[in-house]
Design a protein around this motif. Structure first.
Motif, PDB file in Angstrom:
ATOM      1  N   LEU A  70      13.926  -1.853   7.925  1.00 39.48           N
ATOM      2  CA  LEU A  70      13.591  -1.316   6.607  1.00 39.48           C
ATOM      3  C   LEU A  70      13.608   0.209   6.640  1.00 39.48           C
ATOM      4  N   GLU A  71      14.121   0.807   5.585  1.00 37.70           N
ATOM      5  CA  GLU A  71      13.892   2.238   5.369  1.00 37.70           C
ATOM      6  C   GLU A  71      12.568   2.360   4.641  1.00 37.70           C
ATOM      7  N   VAL A  72      11.646   3.081   5.230  1.00 35.62           N
ATOM      8  CA  VAL A  72      10.270   3.075   4.735  1.00 35.62           C
ATOM      9  C   VAL A  72      10.074   4.160   3.685  1.00 35.62           C
ATOM     10  N   ALA A  73       9.490   3.763   2.570  1.00 29.81           N
ATOM     11  CA  ALA A  73       9.123   4.708   1.511  1.00 29.81           C
ATOM     12  C   ALA A  73       7.772   4.293   0.959  1.00 29.81           C
ATOM     13  N   SER A  74       6.931   5.242   0.678  1.00 25.35           N
ATOM     14  CA  SER A  74       5.616   4.932   0.139  1.00 25.35           C
ATOM     15  C   SER A  74       5.730   4.413  -1.285  1.00 25.35           C
ATOM     16  N   PRO A  75       5.006   3.356  -1.629  1.00 27.72           N
ATOM     17  CA  PRO A  75       5.016   2.898  -3.024  1.00 27.72           C
ATOM     18  C   PRO A  75       4.467   3.954  -3.975  1.00 27.72           C
ATOM     19  N   LEU A  76       3.696   4.896  -3.437  1.00 27.99           N
ATOM     20  CA  LEU A  76       3.131   5.956  -4.267  1.00 27.99           C
ATOM     21  C   LEU A  76       4.165   6.991  -4.684  1.00 27.99           C
ATOM     22  N   TYR A  99      -5.319  -6.371   1.273  1.00 21.22           N
ATOM     23  CA  TYR A  99      -4.103  -7.186   1.415  1.00 21.22           C
ATOM     24  C   TYR A  99      -2.879  -6.404   0.942  1.00 21.22           C
ATOM     25  N   PHE A 100      -3.039  -5.673  -0.135  1.00 24.64           N
ATOM     26  CA  PHE A 100      -1.936  -4.821  -0.591  1.00 24.64           C
ATOM     27  C   PHE A 100      -1.613  -3.768   0.464  1.00 24.64           C
ATOM     28  N   LEU A 101      -2.634  -3.108   0.990  1.00 21.89           N
ATOM     29  CA  LEU A 101      -2.400  -2.082   2.009  1.00 21.89           C
ATOM     30  C   LEU A 101      -1.696  -2.666   3.227  1.00 21.89           C
ATOM     31  N   GLY A 102      -2.118  -3.870   3.635  1.00 18.76           N
ATOM     32  CA  GLY A 102      -1.517  -4.489   4.809  1.00 18.76           C
ATOM     33  C   GLY A 102      -0.083  -4.895   4.610  1.00 18.76           C
ATOM     34  N   ASP A 103       0.285  -5.210   3.365  1.00 20.76           N
ATOM     35  CA  ASP A 103       1.642  -5.663   3.082  1.00 20.76           C
ATOM     36  C   ASP A 103       2.617  -4.522   2.797  1.00 20.76           C
ATOM     37  N   GLU A 104       2.137  -3.295   2.871  1.00 20.64           N
ATOM     38  CA  GLU A 104       2.999  -2.136   2.651  1.00 20.64           C
ATOM     39  C   GLU A 104       3.224  -1.409   3.988  1.00 20.64           C
ATOM     40  N   PRO A 105       4.442  -1.431   4.520  1.00 13.78           N
ATOM     41  CA  PRO A 105       4.673  -0.790   5.823  1.00 13.78           C
ATOM     42  C   PRO A 105       4.417   0.711   5.810  1.00 13.78           C
ATOM     43  N   ALA A 106       4.409   1.324   4.634  1.00  8.53           N
ATOM     44  CA  ALA A 106       4.204   2.774   4.550  1.00  8.53           C
ATOM     45  C   ALA A 106       2.731   3.159   4.532  1.00  8.53           C
ATOM     46  N   LEU A 107       1.826   2.193   4.332  1.00  9.45           N
ATOM     47  CA  LEU A 107       0.412   2.512   4.145  1.00  9.45           C
ATOM     48  C   LEU A 107      -0.441   2.017   5.310  1.00  9.45           C
ATOM     49  N   THR A 108      -1.644   2.550   5.400  1.00 11.44           N
ATOM     50  CA  THR A 108      -2.610   2.161   6.418  1.00 11.44           C
ATOM     51  C   THR A 108      -3.939   1.871   5.722  1.00 11.44           C
ATOM     52  N   GLN A 109      -4.813   1.137   6.413  1.00 13.90           N
ATOM     53  CA  GLN A 109      -6.082   0.745   5.799  1.00 13.90           C
ATOM     54  C   GLN A 109      -7.035   1.926   5.654  1.00 13.90           C
ATOM     55  N   THR A 110      -6.840   2.981   6.425  1.00  8.59           N
ATOM     56  CA  THR A 110      -7.562   4.240   6.271  1.00  8.59           C
ATOM     57  C   THR A 110      -6.534   5.304   5.899  1.00  8.59           C
ATOM     58  N   TYR A 124      11.774   4.497   9.657  1.00  5.48           N
ATOM     59  CA  TYR A 124      12.284   3.129   9.642  1.00  5.48           C
ATOM     60  C   TYR A 124      11.216   2.200  10.203  1.00  5.48           C
ATOM     61  N   ALA A 125      11.322   0.923   9.815  1.00  2.37           N
ATOM     62  CA  ALA A 125      10.437  -0.106  10.370  1.00  2.37           C
ATOM     63  C   ALA A 125      11.233  -1.357  10.645  1.00  2.37           C
ATOM     64  N   VAL A 126      10.970  -1.965  11.781  1.00  2.00           N
ATOM     65  CA  VAL A 126      11.486  -3.300  12.054  1.00  2.00           C
ATOM     66  C   VAL A 126      10.394  -4.279  11.650  1.00  2.00           C
ATOM     67  N   ALA A 127      10.663  -5.051  10.601  1.00  4.09           N
ATOM     68  CA  ALA A 127       9.704  -6.048  10.128  1.00  4.09           C
ATOM     69  C   ALA A 127       9.851  -7.288  11.001  1.00  4.09           C
ATOM     70  N   PRO A 518     -10.115   6.792  -1.170  1.00  3.54           N
ATOM     71  CA  PRO A 518      -8.729   6.929  -0.698  1.00  3.54           C
ATOM     72  C   PRO A 518      -8.116   8.268  -1.081  1.00  3.54           C
ATOM     73  N   ALA A 519      -7.300   8.801  -0.181  1.00  2.60           N
ATOM     74  CA  ALA A 519      -6.623  10.083  -0.422  1.00  2.60           C
ATOM     75  C   ALA A 519      -5.228  10.034   0.191  1.00  2.60           C
ATOM     76  N   PHE A 520      -4.434   9.057  -0.250  1.00  6.15           N
ATOM     77  CA  PHE A 520      -3.062   8.938   0.235  1.00  6.15           C
ATOM     78  C   PHE A 520      -2.178  10.014  -0.406  1.00  6.15           C
ATOM     79  N   SER A 521      -1.201  10.464   0.343  1.00  4.15           N
ATOM     80  CA  SER A 521      -0.232  11.410  -0.194  1.00  4.15           C
ATOM     81  C   SER A 521       0.497  10.790  -1.378  1.00  4.15           C
ATOM     82  N   GLY A 522       0.585  11.533  -2.475  1.00  4.88           N
ATOM     83  CA  GLY A 522       1.245  11.041  -3.663  1.00  4.88           C
ATOM     84  C   GLY A 522       0.334  10.335  -4.632  1.00  4.88           C
ATOM     85  N   MET A 523      -0.897  10.099  -4.239  1.00  3.63           N
ATOM     86  CA  MET A 523      -1.866   9.410  -5.099  1.00  3.63           C
ATOM     87  C   MET A 523      -2.392  10.390  -6.143  1.00  3.63           C
TER      88      MET A 523
END
Length: 617
Positions: A70-76, A99-110, A124-127, A518-523
């Motif tokens: 996968l080419e990784v991009a933040s949903p934000l 669950y949403f955070l866990g299912d997004e390869p671009a995000l972390t729980q913190t 990139y991510a190998v799913a 939360p203080a994710f980039s793009g939020m």
């Protein structure tokens, strides 16, 4: 042929002798140096570098992993141009859904930590869906000198599951839970008796595992308290749950693991096959020794009942609060320092003692009888103490503790469901953990408090230290995260892990921490008040220092500790660190697997991209 078939199953058969296996890898001599002929990587490649892999090379990797690159991009990113759109507002709400955070390869729980790290997507991510996917990613990262990151649940407080300019091995899609009535480890037939066990793929979370093993299977497996934590990461760091005082650590329950090492080899490790690596995976820290793709854990008979005791008591004065702390410690030492009781009591700056403890193996009447003397003493001092939350003592059949349908029906509000359209019905999490979803950390300190501090001769000093600490910041005692008072079987199993032996004699893990939203980039609107955050961090450190007066050499828990932990090899692993270092050199001589303050990380700069000159490590 039978052995080959077992190796190909995601639920590979796993096992361990209970004690004494460390002698089998005594050939790893202290002070052993890596092979001098190994060239070693001095610098990892960044995306802007000319030797970053070409599109053609990435395409070749994608083919090898079955199209799972996968080419990784933040949903934000969608919020940057339209921050007021309904789609963006809906997305921001989901940042409190683990669950949403866990299912997004671009995000972390913190989302980050002040002056330490911020959540940053990989390129990139190998799913990964099978071990071979992870193996191909490892070989590609090694060949191209890439910064490699591993993420399952993504709950790392210290940011170890994300890094800029990296390749991510994302194990979230590795699913599978299989229970055994009589499990024997690979190559251990005749040496290890069959025992009940469960094999779990690396992408599973504890909520789903508990539901399978307990709700439907009628057994207990030692996992984590936060139900959305990933299975593999918790086991590698040690792993505590609400009932660890009875069943020990998750690492102590590990029978076997399937792991991809830095050479790209898929291994099934247990007490007989690669016993040194097996030991290191039991508490040596996630992401340092390889990519764990499945674990097999022994299961236990399920207690008949579990329950909760909760209340909050406020003292009328500082002097009264100091007496309340001492009274509770005496009560705990005499009545609760045993296998039945876990979870927390916190002491807060507003002179409040908040009790939120779980029990197992007792019924409600027994729990009520145990607590009556303490509660009577509080009630008999109405001028000094006020119960600001009524006492609750509840018990339920243990089989229903992680049963979403039962909990939702009988205790509304205790669990929260995944709010996304089409979400699985068993996607639930404890409401008490909602505040952790997407949190931005200001500080986090932990220390194991030895049970000797509960002795009459030392308890006054402990009470003083807790009182002084709580005047600066809230202090929580996690009784299930220390094994003093646990059955000898649980302590023996923990002794055979790589964790700091301090855990064996600790009555609790003290945690002093603080966080913001939360203080994710793009939020949109996600700004951190840096001054307030740093002031909080200063108070947290001061509170920890006040408590360390009575336990100056106390170890810390690697999964719940400071990003800026001092003397971290000793704090996290104590006398075990030299052996862990040798295991690291044997299986990962070039340091491909890097995590902040992980085994061998002192050879690298803080971001893991540049190897430090010899003598600076």
């Amino acid at each position: 042929m039978a052995s080959l078939k077992r190796r190909t199953l995601i639920n590979a058969a796993i096992g361990i002798a209970a004690t004494g296996y460390m002698s089998r890898f005594g050939s790893l001599a202290a002070g052993q140096e890596p092979d001098a002929s190994f060239p070693g990587t001095s610098r990892r490649v960044r995306m802007a570098d000319p030797d970053w892999p070409s599109r053609t090379e990435w395409a070749a990797l994608n083919e090898k992993v079955g199209g799972r690159l996968l080419e990784v991009a933040s949903p934000l990113d969608a919020c940057r141009n339209a921050p007021r759109d309904a789609a963006c507002r809906s997305l921001v709400k989901q940042l409190k859904n683990p669950y949403f955070l866990g299912d997004e390869p671009a995000l972390t729980q913190t989302s980050g930590w002040i002056d330490a790290w911020t959540s940053t997507p990989s390129v990139y991510a190998v799913a990964a869906e099978q071990s071979n996917d992870a193996a191909e990613a490892v070989k590609f990262a090694r060949a191209h000198r890439l910064r490699l990151v591993i993420k399952g649940g993504g709950h790392s407080y210290q940011g170890t599951s994300n890094a800029a300019d990296s390749l991510l091995i994302w194990t979230r899609r590795m699913r599978g839970i299989r229970m055994y009535d009589a499990f024997v480890p690979l190559d251990c037939v005749g040496d290890v008796p069959p025992q009940p066990a469960v094999t779990v793929a690396a992408g599973e979370i504890w909520m789903h595992v508990y539901d399978a093993v307990t709700t439907r299977g009628g057994r207990y497996v030692q996992g984590g308290g936060c139900a959305t934590v990933g299975v593999a990461g918790l086991v590698q760091s040690g792993g505590f749950g609400s009932f660890s005082k009875k069943f020990g650590t998750a690492a102590g329950s590990l029978l076997e693991a399937q792991v991809v090492t830095a050479d790209g080899i898929e291994r099934v490790v247990n007490a007989r096959t690669d016993p040194d690596l097996f030991w290191a995976l039991k508490g040596g820290g996630g992401g340092s020794f390889g990519v764990v793709t499945s674990v097999t854990l022994k299961t236990h008979p399920l207690p008949e009942t579990v329950g909760v005791v909760s209340t909050a008591i406020r003292a009328a004065s500082p002097a009264a609060f100091r007496r309340l702390i001492d009274s509770f410690l005496a009560f705990y030492a005499d009545n609760l320092l045993n296998e039945h009781w876990g979870e927390t009591v916190s002491m807060r700056p507003d002179a409040t003692l908040r009790i939120s403890m779980l029990f197992q193996g007792l019924d409600r009447a027994e729990a009520t009888r145990i607590w009556k003397p303490f509660l009577d003493s509080v009630g008999g001092s109405a001028n000094d103490f006020t119960m600001i939350e009524p006492i609750r003592i509840l018990a339920i059949p243990a089989r229903h503790l992680w049963d979403p349908a039962f909990i939702m029906k009988n205790a509304p509000g205790v669990m929260i469901a995944d709010s996304r359209s089409g979400a699985e019905q068993d996607n639930v999490f404890w409401a008490s953990n909602e505040g952790e979803a997407g949190q931005f950390l200001y500080g986090y300190e932990s220390m194991w408090l030895p049970a000797s501090l509960l002795d009459r001769s030392a308890r006054a000093s402990l009470s003083d230290a807790l009182f002084e600490s709580s005047r600066q910041w809230s202090v929580s005692l996690h009784f299930n995260k220390g094994l003093a008072g646990a059955p000898e079987e649980a302590r023996l199993a923990a002794r055979e892990t790589a964790m700091n032996p301090d855990v064996l004699n600790a009555f609790a893990l003290a945690i002093i921490a603080g966080e913001g939203p939360p203080a994710f980039s793009g939020m949109p609107g996600a700004t951190v008040d840096a001054t307030a955050a740093r002031n909080a961090a200063t108070s947290i450190r001061a509170a920890a220092q006040s408590l360390r007066i009575v336990a100056p050499q106390a170890g810390a828990y690697v999964s719940e500790s400071s990003f800026f932990q001092q003397d971290w090899p000793r704090a996290y692993w104590g006398e075990h660190y030299p052996m862990l270092r040798e295991v690291k050199r044997k299986y990962d001589p070039d340091g491909l697997f890097f995590v902040h303050q992980g085994v061998g990380s002192d050879e690298w700069g803080r971001d893991g991209f540049t190897r430090l000159p010899l003598g600076n490590t």
